[in-house]
Write a protein that holds these residues in place. Structure first.
Motif: not given
Length: 135
Positions: A82, A87-89, A91, A93, A96, A98-99, A102-103
């Motif tokens: 996470f 992955s953050l970028q 989506l 975010c 972590p 915020q990510y 979202k998921v």
């Protein structure tokens, strides 16, 4: 040396991991479950997370269960990661937290945090942890 001592020496908990099933939502196109790989918390990690989730206002302490659960999940989930910058970028975010929001659904975050706590030796309900943090 006692049998218990031998057992403890042969089974340290510093790298205790487990793969867990969280939700019906996590299946591939063939219906195979995606498993999350989690790791146990040390005493120090647990106490640090608990302290960060406890806010003192005057003489009252307020325990933020959501912040506690998010922190446990972010810090003690190995797969997926996470904290993965790509992955953050991807989506949009910044953090972590915020990510994660979202998921995962709220119940999935709670279930994953619960599985991490169980692996870490906690069989107590969250209510008991909240009461302990207040005292």
């Amino acid at each position: 040396m006692s049998t218990l001592q031998e057992f403890l020496n042969a089974n340290p908990v510093d790298n205790l991991t487990e793969e867990v099933y969280i939700s019906e939502r996590f299946k591939d196109e063939d219906g195979n479950a995606f498993l999350f790989k989690i790791k146990a918390m040390t005493n120090k990690e647990f106490n640090d997370i608990r302290k960060r989730a406890t806010k003192v206002k005057g003489r009252k302490a307020e325990f933020d269960v959501e912040a506690f659960n998010r922190s446990i999940v972010i810090q003690h989930t190995i797969v997926p990661d996470f904290k993965n910058a790509e992955s953050l970028q991807g989506l949009g975010c910044m953090t972590p937290d915020q990510y994660l929001e979202k998921v995962l659904l709220s119940g999935e975050i709670v279930e994953l945090a619960s599985q991490i706590q169980k692996l870490s030796g906690f069989d107590v309900e969250m209510e008991a942890l909240v009461e302990e943090a207040k005292n």
